[in-house]
Design a protein around this motif. Structure first.
Motif, PDB file in Angstrom:
ATOM      1  N   LEU A 224      -6.257  10.610 -16.864  1.00  0.00           N
ATOM      2  CA  LEU A 224      -5.828  10.969 -18.303  1.00  0.00           C
ATOM      3  C   LEU A 224      -6.758  12.155 -18.683  1.00  0.00           C
ATOM      4  O   LEU A 224      -6.388  12.939 -19.504  1.00  0.00           O
ATOM      5  N   LEU A 225      -8.046  11.793 -18.584  1.00  0.00           N
ATOM      6  CA  LEU A 225      -8.988  12.988 -18.931  1.00  0.00           C
ATOM      7  C   LEU A 225      -8.702  14.144 -18.288  1.00  0.00           C
ATOM      8  O   LEU A 225      -8.816  15.150 -18.993  1.00  0.00           O
ATOM      9  N   VAL A 226      -8.435  14.186 -17.143  1.00  0.00           N
ATOM     10  CA  VAL A 226      -8.420  15.285 -16.610  1.00  0.00           C
ATOM     11  C   VAL A 226      -7.094  16.208 -16.866  1.00  0.00           C
ATOM     12  O   VAL A 226      -7.302  17.352 -17.116  1.00  0.00           O
ATOM     13  N   LEU A 227      -5.889  15.271 -17.018  1.00  0.00           N
ATOM     14  CA  LEU A 227      -4.819  15.873 -17.299  1.00  0.00           C
ATOM     15  C   LEU A 227      -4.861  16.488 -18.848  1.00  0.00           C
ATOM     16  O   LEU A 227      -4.390  17.672 -19.020  1.00  0.00           O
ATOM     17  N   LEU A 228      -5.296  15.691 -19.787  1.00  0.00           N
ATOM     18  CA  LEU A 228      -5.407  16.176 -20.857  1.00  0.00           C
ATOM     19  C   LEU A 228      -6.353  17.346 -21.273  1.00  0.00           C
ATOM     20  O   LEU A 228      -6.093  18.082 -21.874  1.00  0.00           O
ATOM     21  N   SER A 229      -7.565  17.395 -20.616  1.00  0.00           N
ATOM     22  CA  SER A 229      -8.457  18.403 -20.595  1.00  0.00           C
ATOM     23  C   SER A 229      -7.863  19.852 -20.149  1.00  0.00           C
ATOM     24  O   SER A 229      -7.953  20.732 -20.748  1.00  0.00           O
ATOM     25  N   SER A 230      -7.158  19.577 -18.903  1.00  0.00           N
ATOM     26  CA  SER A 230      -6.589  20.704 -18.566  1.00  0.00           C
ATOM     27  C   SER A 230      -5.237  21.367 -19.343  1.00  0.00           C
ATOM     28  O   SER A 230      -5.154  22.526 -19.379  1.00  0.00           O
ATOM     29  N   LEU A 231      -4.517  20.384 -19.789  1.00  0.00           N
ATOM     30  CA  LEU A 231      -3.495  20.733 -20.650  1.00  0.00           C
ATOM     31  C   LEU A 231      -3.854  21.612 -21.778  1.00  0.00           C
ATOM     32  O   LEU A 231      -3.382  22.509 -22.202  1.00  0.00           O
ATOM     33  N   LEU A 232      -4.994  20.930 -22.506  1.00  0.00           N
ATOM     34  CA  LEU A 232      -5.636  21.751 -23.765  1.00  0.00           C
ATOM     35  C   LEU A 232      -6.132  23.197 -23.495  1.00  0.00           C
ATOM     36  O   LEU A 232      -5.835  24.018 -24.203  1.00  0.00           O
ATOM     37  N   ALA A 233      -6.857  23.156 -22.437  1.00  0.00           N
ATOM     38  CA  ALA A 233      -7.336  24.381 -21.881  1.00  0.00           C
ATOM     39  C   ALA A 233      -6.381  25.389 -21.401  1.00  0.00           C
ATOM     40  O   ALA A 233      -6.466  26.615 -21.467  1.00  0.00           O
ATOM     41  N   ALA A 234      -5.455  24.677 -20.824  1.00  0.00           N
ATOM     42  CA  ALA A 234      -4.293  25.742 -20.282  1.00  0.00           C
ATOM     43  C   ALA A 234      -3.559  26.284 -21.716  1.00  0.00           C
ATOM     44  O   ALA A 234      -3.190  27.414 -21.532  1.00  0.00           O
ATOM     45  N   CYS A 235      -3.281  25.396 -22.515  1.00  0.00           N
ATOM     46  CA  CYS A 235      -2.573  26.091 -23.801  1.00  0.00           C
ATOM     47  C   CYS A 235      -3.305  27.074 -24.309  1.00  0.00           C
ATOM     48  O   CYS A 235      -2.733  28.197 -24.947  1.00  0.00           O
ATOM     49  N   VAL A 236      -4.621  27.028 -24.542  1.00  0.00           N
ATOM     50  CA  VAL A 236      -5.439  27.916 -25.173  1.00  0.00           C
ATOM     51  C   VAL A 236      -5.297  29.246 -24.197  1.00  0.00           C
ATOM     52  O   VAL A 236      -4.892  30.344 -24.871  1.00  0.00           O
ATOM     53  N   THR A 237      -5.489  29.117 -22.878  1.00  0.00           N
ATOM     54  CA  THR A 237      -5.427  30.508 -22.255  1.00  0.00           C
ATOM     55  C   THR A 237      -4.131  31.082 -22.156  1.00  0.00           C
ATOM     56  O   THR A 237      -4.189  32.254 -22.070  1.00  0.00           O
ATOM     57  N   ALA A 238      -3.200  30.248 -21.955  1.00  0.00           N
ATOM     58  CA  ALA A 238      -1.658  30.925 -21.993  1.00  0.00           C
ATOM     59  C   ALA A 238      -1.378  31.701 -23.225  1.00  0.00           C
ATOM     60  O   ALA A 238      -0.983  32.845 -23.197  1.00  0.00           O
ATOM     61  N   PHE A 239      -2.055  31.401 -24.533  1.00  0.00           N
ATOM     62  CA  PHE A 239      -1.713  32.243 -25.746  1.00  0.00           C
ATOM     63  C   PHE A 239      -2.987  33.188 -26.071  1.00  0.00           C
ATOM     64  O   PHE A 239      -2.734  34.407 -26.400  1.00  0.00           O
ATOM     65  N   ALA A 240      -3.716  32.825 -25.690  1.00  0.00           N
ATOM     66  CA  ALA A 240      -5.307  33.509 -26.278  1.00  0.00           C
ATOM     67  C   ALA A 240      -6.225  34.136 -25.046  1.00  0.00           C
ATOM     68  O   ALA A 240      -7.134  34.884 -25.362  1.00  0.00           O
ATOM     69  N   GLY A 241      -5.766  33.741 -23.807  1.00  0.00           N
ATOM     70  CA  GLY A 241      -6.801  34.260 -22.578  1.00  0.00           C
ATOM     71  C   GLY A 241      -7.786  33.344 -22.599  1.00  0.00           C
ATOM     72  O   GLY A 241      -7.876  32.356 -23.261  1.00  0.00           O
ATOM     73  N   PRO A 242      -8.521  33.558 -21.525  1.00  0.00           N
ATOM     74  CA  PRO A 242      -9.793  32.661 -21.397  1.00  0.00           C
ATOM     75  C   PRO A 242     -10.886  32.906 -22.408  1.00  0.00           C
ATOM     76  O   PRO A 242     -11.361  34.261 -22.782  1.00  0.00           O
ATOM     77  N   ILE A 243     -11.401  32.160 -23.045  1.00  0.00           N
ATOM     78  CA  ILE A 243     -12.490  31.994 -24.164  1.00  0.00           C
ATOM     79  C   ILE A 243     -13.771  31.015 -23.889  1.00  0.00           C
ATOM     80  O   ILE A 243     -13.459  29.847 -23.533  1.00  0.00           O
ATOM     81  N   SER A 244     -14.874  31.851 -23.526  1.00  0.00           N
ATOM     82  CA  SER A 244     -16.115  31.264 -23.131  1.00  0.00           C
ATOM     83  C   SER A 244     -16.906  30.659 -24.150  1.00  0.00           C
ATOM     84  O   SER A 244     -16.739  30.913 -25.325  1.00  0.00           O
TER      85      SER A 244
END
Length: 338
Positions: free
Chosen positions: A241-261
């Motif tokens: 669940l931790l892996v899925l949630l963290s990946s989903l949150l990071a994926a949503c950010v990247t999909a809309f705003a690109g990678p943010i460091s």
């Protein structure tokens, strides 16, 4: 100051700073607007169509998106730090954001080459698939190495590989609209629409709610896997669940705003220092407030410092976030020496 008073004071300070930055984001930019004009536009009494359009269609959705995605990125970083038991684990460092970026770039190039349009849902799914693929490589490396420093280096190398492939995809694209992917690949909150906000909210808010529901088992997991099992936590299911949630949150950010460091690394560390607590029940809300505040500040600087030219958001977050990470590494080194 007691711990409870410190928590309340810290939350109030973060909320106040967030509200102030949100307000400033609405009237400060390449076109300066007075607070009265902003208030009139927000209440539907604005007479100037240009100022109303700037506020309601450009700055307001951008500010909302920056706050929403900032909260998501900070929470994703905290979840990864909990999972790997390492304070420098984060979506950008572990290669998750780069994997999501590669998948989104490939999908956009493929769709545009065939004259198709990409929806927000397709981009989020592609980013999630890329994030999970990068996470799978990191987890495979985690089974083979014992030292966390080597695992972090593996994550960084995966990120470099994904970024290099993305650059090849963007550089050799012929269509002018595909070449513009380069701007997105640097990270930006520009061009956000209310449709983007709605789609992102449908992904981020349930994911954050699920993360809050995991606060109690997270606290047990921080004490070690053996302790977590002793109090009834299903460690295998919890880890997934931790892996899925963290990946989903990071994926949503990247999909809309690109990678943010650096947001996912620096903000959770700063929040824990501010709150004086590492309990997930307290840190997660602080991460959401802190991440939203941090991204609003960086976005304001990115679009205002050299207006009308706009900096990439990652360039600004790196300036503020990298010193925090360096300080964290030096502090851990001093502790290890002792």
């Amino acid at each position: 100051m007691t711990s409870r008073k410190r928590l309340v004071f810290s939350y109030c300070c973060l909320a106040l700073l967030l509200a102030m930055l949100f307000a400033v984001s609405l009237f400060w930019g390449s076109v300066a607007l007075t607070p009265q004009a902003v208030l009139a536009a927000l209440t539907g009494r604005g007479q100037d169509a240009l100022s109303v359009g700037i506020i309601t269609q450009l700055r307001l959705p951008r500010a909302v998106m920056a706050a929403l995605l900032g909260a998501a990125l900070s929470a994703a970083g905290y979840l990864l730090q909990t999972f790997f038991a390492n304070p420098i684990a984060g979506p950008f460092v572990m290669g998750i954001s780069s994997g999501a970026k590669l998948a989104v770039a490939l999908v956009m190039v493929l769709f545009l080459n065939y004259g198709l349009l990409t929806s927000s849902a397709v981009l989020i799914l592609a980013a999630f698939a890329g994030a999970m693929a990068a996470m799978a490589f990191v987890l495979a490396a985690a089974r083979r190495v014992q030292r966390m420093s080597i695992l972090v280096i593996c994550g960084v190398m995966i990120g470099y590989i994904c970024s290099a492939i993305t650059e090849f995809v963007v550089a050799f694209a012929q269509d002018s609209s595909i070449v513009n992917l380069h701007n997105w690949s640097q990270g930006s909150f520009s061009g956000m629409t209310w449709g983007n906000v709605r789609t992102a909210a449908l992904v981020v808010l349930p994911a954050l709610a699920a993360a809050f529901c995991l606060a109690k088992p997270m606290a047990a997991y921080q004490m070690g896997e053996a302790y977590a099992r002793s109090v009834g936590v299903d460690v295998r299911r919890f880890s997934r669940l931790l892996v899925l949630l963290s990946s989903l949150l990071a994926a949503c950010v990247t999909a809309f705003a690109g990678p943010i460091s650096f947001v996912g690394i620096a903000v959770p560390h700063l929040v824990k220092q501010l709150l004086g607590s590492a309990r997930p029940l307290y840190v997660l809300p602080g991460c959401c407030l802190g991440g939203a505040t941090f991204c609003l500040l960086c976005d304001l600087i990115a679009r205002s410092l050299f207006a009308p030219m706009e900096l990439s958001i990652s360039a600004v977050t790196a300036v503020f976030g990298a010193p925090v990470v360096i300080g964290l590494l030096l502090r851990r080194n001093r502790e290890d020496v002792r």
